[in-house]
Scaffold this motif. Structure first.
Motif, PDB file in Angstrom:
ATOM      1  N   HIS A  39       0.910  -1.156   0.079  1.00  0.00           N
ATOM      2  CA  HIS A  39       0.072  -0.006  -0.079  1.00  0.00           C
ATOM      3  C   HIS A  39       0.769   1.214  -0.031  1.00  0.00           C
ATOM      4  N   GLN A  43       3.098   1.308  -3.537  1.00  0.00           N
ATOM      5  CA  GLN A  43       1.813   1.919  -3.917  1.00  0.00           C
ATOM      6  C   GLN A  43       1.133   1.179  -5.113  1.00  0.00           C
ATOM      7  N   HIS A  45      -1.297  -0.793  -4.568  1.00  0.00           N
ATOM      8  CA  HIS A  45      -3.027  -0.682  -4.312  1.00  0.00           C
ATOM      9  C   HIS A  45      -3.159  -0.119  -2.920  1.00  0.00           C
ATOM     10  N   HIS A  46      -4.515   0.207  -2.879  1.00  0.00           N
ATOM     11  CA  HIS A  46      -5.011   0.793  -1.427  1.00  0.00           C
ATOM     12  C   HIS A  46      -5.943  -0.045  -1.123  1.00  0.00           C
ATOM     13  N   SER A  49      -8.907   0.547  -3.895  1.00  0.00           N
ATOM     14  CA  SER A  49      -8.352   0.845  -5.353  1.00  0.00           C
ATOM     15  C   SER A  49      -8.744   0.553  -6.402  1.00  0.00           C
ATOM     16  N   SER A  50      -9.599  -0.777  -6.374  1.00  0.00           N
ATOM     17  CA  SER A  50     -10.212  -1.558  -7.428  1.00  0.00           C
ATOM     18  C   SER A  50     -11.912  -1.395  -7.354  1.00  0.00           C
ATOM     19  N   ASP A  62     -10.868   6.942  -6.870  1.00  0.00           N
ATOM     20  CA  ASP A  62      -9.649   6.938  -7.701  1.00  0.00           C
ATOM     21  C   ASP A  62      -8.527   7.219  -6.893  1.00  0.00           C
ATOM     22  N   PRO A  63      -7.662   6.363  -6.777  1.00  0.00           N
ATOM     23  CA  PRO A  63      -6.339   6.795  -5.794  1.00  0.00           C
ATOM     24  C   PRO A  63      -5.489   7.921  -6.458  1.00  0.00           C
ATOM     25  N   LEU A  69      -7.604   9.616  -3.201  1.00  0.00           N
ATOM     26  CA  LEU A  69      -6.503   9.163  -2.075  1.00  0.00           C
ATOM     27  C   LEU A  69      -6.692   9.245  -0.737  1.00  0.00           C
ATOM     28  N   ASN A  72      -8.709   6.276   0.400  1.00  0.00           N
ATOM     29  CA  ASN A  72      -8.373   5.214   0.402  1.00  0.00           C
ATOM     30  C   ASN A  72      -7.258   5.117   1.503  1.00  0.00           C
ATOM     31  N   HIS A 137      -9.695  -4.538  -4.365  1.00  0.00           N
ATOM     32  CA  HIS A 137      -8.487  -4.453  -4.611  1.00  0.00           C
ATOM     33  C   HIS A 137      -7.481  -5.704  -5.054  1.00  0.00           C
TER      34      HIS A 137
END
Length: 187
Positions: A39, A43, A45-46, A49-50, A62-63, A69, A72, A137
């Motif tokens: 994460h 970076q 994924h968070h 994030s998906s 959307d990160p 961000l 997330n 994610h």
């Protein structure tokens, strides 16, 4: 000889096991490795994030945008809080069960085997749940993401198997018995 897995011998009380605290510590530490490495540092994924492709209808954050961000990061923080609580719980249970030879337990293959198994269990549960079932994610989103997700599960299975084998190769450890009594020497 006492066992570390909680088995009982005829006529003896069941010793406190270090399996549960080891697994809980491993779950927390595995979560920290995931959160810090995947994460934050890489970076990749968070937590959310998906969600533009999830299976439960969570709004997409959307990160790559400031507001996305922020959301997330909030959920990454909640994830890290759960990891931190797992580590605290594992330490508390371990402390409550180990009444003698506390220093010796930290060098025990049995404890570290269970910690690795717990880390692997974290990977398996988190990977199946978040990557495959919920789809919130992926390890590394984009082309080939399914292979990254499967690799994460394979790593989890290897950690469980390796941890199990490591703890089996360790000396049995009854946390309620001082080493001197176990070895036959006077305490």
């Amino acid at each position: 000889m006492a066992t570390t897995t909680g088995e009982t011998r005829a006529g003896t009380a069941r010793p406190a096991s270090i399996r549960l605290p080891g697994i809980v510590l491993g779950v927390g530490m595995g979560g920290f490795v995931d959160g810090i490495l995947l994460h934050q540092l890489l970076q990749w994924h968070h937590m959310l994030s998906s969600t533009n492709e999830d299976r439960i209808g969570v709004k997409y954050y959307d990160p790559r945008t400031v507001s996305g961000l922020e959301m997330n990061t909030l959920w990454d923080g909640i994830f890290h809080t759960v990891c931190w609580l797992a580590v605290l719980l594992g330490l508390a249970v371990l402390y409550s069960r180990v009444t003698h030879d506390r220093r010796r337990v930290w060098t025990s293959r049995v404890l570290w085997g269970w910690v690795l198994a717990g880390w692997g269990l974290f990977n398996l549960v988190e990977g199946v749940l978040n990557h495959h079932i919920l789809g919130i994610h992926h390890v590394y989103a984009g082309d080939g993401q399914v292979w990254w997700d499967i690799g994460f599960l394979v790593l989890g299975a290897l950690l469980v198997a390796g941890g199990y084998l490591l703890q089996r190769s360790g000396q049995p450890f009854d946390p309620d018995t001082p080493a001197a009594r176990r070895s036959g020497r006077p305490a």
